[in-house]
Design a protein around this motif. Structure first.
Motif, short mmCIF file in Angstrom:
data_model
loop_
_atom_site.label_atom_id
_atom_site.label_comp_id
_atom_site.label_asym_id
_atom_site.label_seq_id
_atom_site.Cartn_x
_atom_site.Cartn_y
_atom_site.Cartn_z
N GLU A 319 0.84 -1.20 0.00
CA GLU A 319 0.00 0.00 0.00
C GLU A 319 0.88 1.25 0.00
O GLU A 319 1.65 1.47 0.93
CB GLU A 319 -0.92 0.00 1.22
CG GLU A 319 -1.85 1.21 1.25
CD GLU A 319 -2.83 1.19 2.40
OE1 GLU A 319 -3.05 2.25 3.01
OE2 GLU A 319 -3.36 0.09 2.71
N LEU A 320 0.74 2.05 -1.06
CA LEU A 320 1.53 3.27 -1.18
C LEU A 320 0.88 4.43 -0.43
O LEU A 320 1.56 5.24 0.20
CB LEU A 320 1.71 3.65 -2.65
CG LEU A 320 2.55 2.72 -3.51
CD1 LEU A 320 2.59 3.22 -4.94
CD2 LEU A 320 3.97 2.63 -2.96
N ALA A 321 -0.45 4.54 -0.53
CA ALA A 321 -1.13 5.68 0.07
C ALA A 321 -2.59 5.34 0.28
O ALA A 321 -3.13 4.42 -0.34
CB ALA A 321 -1.00 6.91 -0.83
N ASN A 322 -3.24 6.12 1.16
CA ASN A 322 -4.68 6.06 1.36
C ASN A 322 -5.19 7.50 1.27
O ASN A 322 -4.91 8.32 2.14
CB ASN A 322 -5.03 5.45 2.72
CG ASN A 322 -6.52 5.14 2.82
OD1 ASN A 322 -7.37 5.85 2.29
ND2 ASN A 322 -6.84 4.06 3.51
N LEU A 323 -5.93 7.79 0.21
CA LEU A 323 -6.35 9.16 -0.08
C LEU A 323 -7.70 9.50 0.55
O LEU A 323 -8.21 10.60 0.31
CB LEU A 323 -6.41 9.37 -1.60
CG LEU A 323 -5.11 9.04 -2.36
CD1 LEU A 323 -5.27 9.35 -3.83
CD2 LEU A 323 -3.93 9.79 -1.77
N ASN A 324 -8.29 8.60 1.31
CA ASN A 324 -9.53 8.86 2.05
C ASN A 324 -10.71 9.21 1.13
O ASN A 324 -11.63 9.91 1.53
CB ASN A 324 -9.31 9.99 3.07
CG ASN A 324 -10.41 10.04 4.11
OD1 ASN A 324 -10.95 9.01 4.51
ND2 ASN A 324 -10.75 11.24 4.55
N ALA A 325 -10.67 8.73 -0.10
CA ALA A 325 -11.78 8.90 -1.04
C ALA A 325 -11.57 7.89 -2.17
O ALA A 325 -10.47 7.33 -2.33
CB ALA A 325 -11.84 10.32 -1.59
#
Length: 439
Positions: A319-325
């Motif tokens: 997982e590189l990122a979680n953009l919350n959308a």
């Protein structure tokens, strides 16, 4: 060191009140290697699937359920323009300085960003254009009506306004039985090797030769595909399905799907073994993109995650990122500089009104190594070095060039052949005289 970058876009409201993520951010520019980081962000954008296009200078993002395209400058790091169109934009892609858009009314629009010229075709699809792919010579449009149209790019961009109203596709590819969800074309422009891959809700992917209209192979999937990505070298196609599975079909493996050694085109290939699968709390990949060398896959998910998959070693995703959308678009940026002689620094807003055709762009600096001709042109008068070289050439004896030596050798060989023929003729004539003088 080679730097890899990619751009992602989200759509919809935040999934949670996470204060660690900046508000109103809709587009993210990431650096993937040598170390992952978020390079820059752009605000006030809600981008649906297939509605993001990236160039060296700009980011183009169509807005969800609206007839707007936001244009962001990558050079200045801000929103450069807010562009309104007559119809809602469902998908878009870039061909050089031309933005190609598919509308909700089944129409195709082309905007020359360096001139502002806008070309619109009649609504040849009976439903919305869901995805669009482009090559240097063709534009391919997939629709919710299950058809794929192949358009000639030079004819779409011709300046004859009378012909623009009669634009028609070269051919239609109509083997699918449900809406088209994904479309990708190979970089080849040859009539024999140019192909595209389409995905449909009828649980199939079809590989076409779009220049001839032939269906080369049909791939059957367990569930319907959401999106697909073709390897940059057109060696494999990666497909994401609604059950969270990822499938990787190698086109030229030990049992090739295409080319020599493959089965008859009427044979249907069942793709049953997934390359990978996402967890239920992540959800299926709504967008994906393969790196420039085809060894890395990025997937965006409705719960906000961006995952990196190692295609070469088939390891577990990271997982590189979680953009919350909901992540709706992921696009790699080419690590290689463009060879185009011009660069569109400031876009010109589109207009269908009759006006002068003005080309607005910036010429790239000439970076080739300096030559002797450059030094002669830039010198004041005749350079001293060139003068001394010319004078010295007058005193040197004229030498034979390689071409003169070749001509001399050929001439000597011809003279040998002529002398042999003369000697043979003389012998023949002498024998004739002796035979005639005998009683």
């Amino acid at each position: 060191m080679l730097t890899e970058e990619f751009v992602s876009a989200i759509c919809g409201a935040p999934l949670s009140s996470n204060t660690a993520i900046a508000k109103d951010v809709g587009i993210y520019c990431h650096t993937l290697s040598p170390a992952y980081s978020v390079k820059s962000t752009f605000k006030k954008s809600s981008v649906p699937v297939n509605c993001l296009a990236v160039s060296e200078t700009h980011v183009f993002a169509a807005q969800h359920e609206k007839a707007y395209v936001h244009v962001y400058s990558r050079l200045r790091g801000n929103q450069e323009a807010f562009v309104a169109f007559p119809e809602r934009i469902r998908c878009l892609t870039l061909i050089g300085d031309v933005l190609v858009m598919g509308t909700a009314e089944g129409r195709l629009m082309l905007w020359e960003t360096c001139t502002g010229r806008l070309v619109s075709t009649p609504a040849r699809h009976v439903q919305a254009v869901s995805c669009v792919a482009a090559t240097p010579c063709h534009v391919l449009t997939g629709s919710d009506d299950s058809d794929i149209h192949v358009w000639p790019l030079p004819q779409l961009l011709e300046l004859d306004s009378a012909a623009a109203a009669e634009h028609e596709p070269l051919r239609s590819l109509s083997n699918h039985r449900a809406a088209i969800t994904g479309l990708s074309a190979s970089p080849s422009v040859s009539r024999d090797t140019a192909f595209c891959v389409s995905a449909s809700k009828d649980k199939s992917c079809i590989i076409w030769n779009y220049q001839t209209g032939d269906a080369l192979r049909t791939l059957l999937l367990p569930t319907f595909p959401l999106c697909l990505s073709l390897d940059p070298s057109a060696r494999a196609v990666c497909v994401s399905c609604e059950d969270g599975s990822l499938y990787l079909a190698k086109l030229f493996s030990e049992k090739p799907v295409l080319g020599p050694g493959s089965e008859d085109s009427s044979t249907v290939v069942q793709v049953a073994s997934p390359f990978g699968a996402t967890q239920p709390d992540v959800g299926p990949a709504s967008c994906l993109s393969l790196s420039y060398d085809g060894t890395m896959l990025l997937t965006g998910h409705p719960r906000g995650q961006i995952l990196r998959w190692d295609v070469a070693e088939n390891k577990s995703p990271v997982e590189l990122a979680n953009l919350n959308a909901a992540v709706t678009n992921v696009a790699f940026v080419s690590p290689f500089p463009s060879e185009a002689p011009t660069k569109t620094v400031t876009i010109v807003k589109p207009s269908q009104a009759e006006r002068a055709y003005t080309f607005t762009t910036e010429f790239e600096s000439y970076s080739a190594p300096a030559t002797r001709f450059d030094s002669l042109v830039n010198a004041a008068g005749v350079p001293q070095e060139a003068m001394e070289s010319a004078i010295a050439a007058f005193y040197q004896p004229a030498g034979e060039s390689a071409s003169d030596q070749d001509l001399k050798k050929q001439n000597e060989e011809l003279w040998e052949i002529i002398n042999e023929q003369k000697a043979l003729q003389k012998q023949t004539l002498q024998r004739y005289v002796e035979a005639k003088s005998k009683p």
